[in-house]
Design a protein around this motif. Structure first.
Motif, short mmCIF file in Angstrom:
data_model
loop_
_atom_site.label_atom_id
_atom_site.label_comp_id
_atom_site.label_asym_id
_atom_site.label_seq_id
_atom_site.Cartn_x
_atom_site.Cartn_y
_atom_site.Cartn_z
N THR A 211 0.83 -1.20 0.00
CA THR A 211 0.00 0.00 0.00
C THR A 211 0.87 1.25 0.00
O THR A 211 0.59 2.22 -0.73
N GLU A 212 1.92 1.24 0.80
CA GLU A 212 2.83 2.38 0.83
C GLU A 212 3.57 2.53 -0.49
O GLU A 212 3.82 3.65 -0.95
N LEU A 213 3.93 1.39 -1.13
CA LEU A 213 4.58 1.47 -2.43
C LEU A 213 3.66 2.08 -3.48
O LEU A 213 4.03 2.98 -4.23
N LEU A 214 2.41 1.59 -3.52
CA LEU A 214 1.47 2.07 -4.51
C LEU A 214 1.12 3.53 -4.30
O LEU A 214 0.83 4.26 -5.25
N ALA A 215 1.12 3.97 -3.04
CA ALA A 215 0.79 5.36 -2.74
C ALA A 215 1.97 6.29 -2.99
O ALA A 215 1.83 7.51 -2.84
N GLY A 216 3.11 5.73 -3.38
CA GLY A 216 4.28 6.55 -3.64
C GLY A 216 5.00 7.00 -2.39
O GLY A 216 5.89 7.86 -2.46
N LYS A 217 4.63 6.45 -1.23
CA LYS A 217 5.30 6.83 0.01
C LYS A 217 6.69 6.22 0.11
O LYS A 217 7.51 6.68 0.89
N ARG A 218 6.89 5.17 -0.65
CA ARG A 218 8.22 4.56 -0.70
C ARG A 218 8.40 3.92 -2.06
O ARG A 218 7.43 3.54 -2.71
N ARG A 245 7.92 2.62 -12.14
CA ARG A 245 6.91 3.59 -12.58
C ARG A 245 7.01 3.79 -14.09
O ARG A 245 8.07 3.62 -14.70
N ASP A 246 5.89 4.25 -14.72
CA ASP A 246 5.91 4.57 -16.15
C ASP A 246 6.38 6.00 -16.35
O ASP A 246 6.78 6.68 -15.41
N GLU A 247 6.30 6.46 -17.64
CA GLU A 247 6.80 7.80 -17.94
C GLU A 247 5.99 8.89 -17.28
O GLU A 247 6.45 10.04 -17.15
#
Length: 716
Positions: A211-218, A245-247
């Protein structure tokens, strides 16, 4: 013909226009020289026969080659050429109409050459760009193919497991190492979701991480976790997950690097177990026990907590007589029994080392609950232990119990109290438990503090000597004084002798303290003898058992007498029966040596010890001091009872016996006139006690002697 000077003026104006409209990589002087050459070319073409416009195209092309490529420069060139070329150069020999036609043709040629050069350069640049694009594309494609090849080689050949998943947890691809690690084929794993591999206890934490990865927190995470293999066995892994991540910076994939650390983890667990458990018994060791105890107080501490500190009685004798291997087997059996009887109830049982064990009761409901645990431990230990090759061994244990509210103590204080209480249980007979008593501990601590302060107190001069009068029952004259040491503590005030004399004996300081008391008493007695020689006052000093046993006691006493000048006959040394009655050894030899130099010997508290009357005849004794309990029982008249009559008969017999042996008798603890009258009637020689005065200073004894001396002279 044309004017060359005019050509130079035209070239200067042309160069200025170029300087304003276009950037060329030449200095102003070089620009003028170049444009002058083009001016001369155009002028020669204008007057040439036959006329040709070709040189104009050449000049237009040359301007582009010289980087005069701004479109406005061409326009300005044509304007200047049409307006000023003929005027400046002053052409002669050609008709004006013909020169105008030729000028137009040259202008068109210049424009044509200029535009063709621009077109050719543009086409050349486009071609170069096109070739560069294709070359770059080929390079990129080759690099991409090489990168993909390298990735595929690494992906497939890596010893570490690699997995790629989408943002829903579906496995996109894995390498062979990851598949082998979990017992699947690569194709099988591509059909799975990562949740199907998670160990249940890990799932919540893993999804929180995702969840933290998907939220960009890590963008990455690393942890140790478990996976299920295909056969549902468990593998421990070191997992590193990175977010791709994509472009548009949106999460697209997760890449997991997975290393099998099952062997390392199991080794760590074994090492951790060995670090926290006793290798002989398998029980938790002192480190684990103290960690668990500290954790109780660091977290939400229970309302009450209890500790049972256990020590086997007589274990050393087993080791010494039967060998350490038997002792070790005994410890293993005891540990197993404690774990079965107490540990099975949920209490932590640990081995502290040697033959010491400890039980932690972290859910105590009060003293009774911990006492029940201690009783169970005693019962488990007490059962006979059968060890192969030896008869059944019977051992007992002593247990120190501490139970109290957790808020009122700390781990360190609790274990210190448990150790103290274990000592109490040992001292009270072994094979039992003792419960911690704060008041008793405080008394012991105070006693220990006094023992520690004793040496310094002697050096600091905190001790003094007081003297209790000993009077003749016949006439009441002051015949002797008993020297009694007092400790005036700077903080505690006056410390009673019964609080420190025993400590001095236990620590061995009694020898130094006794020598100091002897020195002080002899000094005071010598002063009294010089001032009141007729009184012949005897000073009686107590001699402790350690002093009597000390080598050189006779020499020490002789030296003190010599230094102070006190006659030996005025010094009486009091010893208890326990010190004076040994059958052989130094004390008997010392007594004879002391008597030989003229010192009087008295038995203190006579009647409370051995009372071996044969020693009264064999040893050089001069006086008996009757114990206080005999005197306390003396009554007279109608209040006398059978007990007091018995005490009276005992005192009468002792006085008669002493006199028959040539000894004097002193009665101790005389407090009433009735007791004094009875003692006088029984022919007792002297007495001391509150009736005649308590311990007092040397100055007060001097005053008493002065009064007695005056009375004696008055009577004469």
């Amino acid at each position: 013909m044309f004017s060359e000077e005019g050509a130079r003026r035209f070239a200067v104006r042309w160069a200025r226009a170029a300087d304003v409209l276009a950037y060329v990589p030449m200095s102003p002087e070089d620009t003028e020289r170049a444009l002058l050459a083009h001016t001369l070319t155009l002028a020669e073409a204008l007057v040439a026969e036959p006329f040709r416009a070709g040189p104009g195209q050449h000049v237009g092309h040359a301007l582009i080659d010289a980087h005069f490529s701004v479109p406005e420069f061409l326009e300005q060139t044509l304007v200047i050429f049409a307006r000023e070329f003929l005027t400046d150069l002053r052409f002669t020999g050609i008709h004006p109409d013909e020169s105008a036609g030729r000028m137009v043709a040259l202008q068109a040629a210049i424009a044509t050459g200029y535009t063709r050069a621009v077109r050719d350069r543009t086409f050349a640049q486009q071609e170069r760009i096109h070739q560069a694009v294709w070359a770059t594309r080929n390079t990129i494609e080759q690099a991409l193919r090489a990168s993909e090849a390298r990735f595929r080689a690494v992906f497939q050949g890596a010893a570490m497991g690699i997995g790629i998943g989408d943002m829903d947890g579906n496995i996109v691809d894995v390498n062979q190492a990851f598949a082998d690690m979990l017992g699947y084929t690569v194709a099988e794993m591509r059909t799975l979701n990562v949740t199907e591999l998670f160990y249940p206890d890990d799932a919540a934490g893993i999804w929180e991480m995702y969840t933290e990865l998907l939220a960009g927190k890590r963008d990455s995470a690393r942890l140790e976790k478990r996976y299920y293999r295909k056969d549902r066995t468990v593998v421990w892994t070191d997992l590193a997950v990175s977010l791709i991540r994509d472009e548009n910076d949106q999460p697209q994939y997760t890449v997991a690097m997975v290393e099998d650390i099952t062997d390392r983890f199991e080794l760590q667990e074994r090492l951790r177990f060995q670090a926290l458990h006793d290798p002989l018994t398998g029980l938790p060791n002192r480190t684990l026990f103290f960690d668990r105890l500290a954790a109780l107080f660091e977290g939400v501490a229970p309302a009450r907590v209890g500790v049972c500190f256990i020590d086997l009685d007589g274990f050393k004798a087993v080791n010494d007589s039967l060998g350490h291997h038997v002792g070790d087997e005994l410890l293993v059996v005891v540990a197993r029994r404690l774990a079965a009887s107490v540990g099975a109830r949920g209490h932590l049982v640990a081995r502290m080392g040697g033959d010491e064990f400890v039980i932690l009761v972290d859910d105590s409901t009060g003293t009774d609950s911990v006492v029940r645990v201690a009783d169970a431990a005693l019962a488990a230990v007490a059962a006979p232990v059968r060890i192969e090759g030896h008869q059944a061994l019977s051992v007992t244990a002593s247990i120190g119990i501490v139970e109290c509210p957790a808020a009122e103590t700390t781990p360190t204080e609790m274990m210190k109290a448990a150790d103290t209480t274990l000592y109490w249980a040992k001292a009270e007979g072994r094979g039992r438990w003792a419960l911690y008593d704060a008041d008793r501990s405080a008394r012991q601590m105070a006693r220990a503090a006094l023992a520690a302060a004793l040496p310094g107190a002697l050096e600091a001069g905190e001790f003094t000597v007081e003297y209790q009068p000993i009077v003749a029952l016949d006439g009441g004259a002051l015949r002797a004084v008993e020297a009694l040491v007092r400790w005036r503590h700077p903080e505690l005030g006056l410390v009673r002798p019964d609080e420190f004399i025993g400590l001095a004996e236990e620590t061995g300081l009694i020898v130094r303290l006794g020598r100091w008391v002897l020195e002080q008493a002899c000094t005071d007695a010598a002063a009294w003898q010089r001032q009141f020689p007729d009184a012949a006052l005897v000073v009686s000093v107590n001699l402790a058992v350690r002093q009597a046993n000390a080598p050189g006691i006779v020499e020490d006493v002789a030296h003190v007498l010599a230094r102070t000048g006190l006659p030996a006959g005025l010094l009486q040394l009091e010893l208890t029966e326990s010190a004076i009655m040994p059958t052989v050894g130094e004390p008997v030899h010392s007594l004879r040596g002391l008597a030989a130099i003229g010192v009087r010997i008295a038995i203190d508290d006579f009647g409370t010890g051995y009372s071996n009357l044969a020693y009264l005849r064999r040893l050089p004794i001069h006086a008996l001091k009757l114990a206080g309990p005999f005197i306390e029982g003396l009554r007279s008249g109608r209040v006398a009872d059978s007990a007091s009559l018995a005490d009276e008969r005992i005192v009468d017999a002792l006085v008669r016996l002493a006199h028959a042996l040539g000894l004097t008798v002193t009665a101790e603890a005389v407090e009433t006139a009735e007791q004094a009258d009875l003692l006088r009637a029984l022919a007792c020689d002297t007495a001391q006690g509150l009736l005649f005065g308590g311990p007092t200073s040397a100055d007060n004894i001097t005053a008493l002697l002065r009064t007695q001396s005056k009375r004696r002279h008055t009577c004469r």
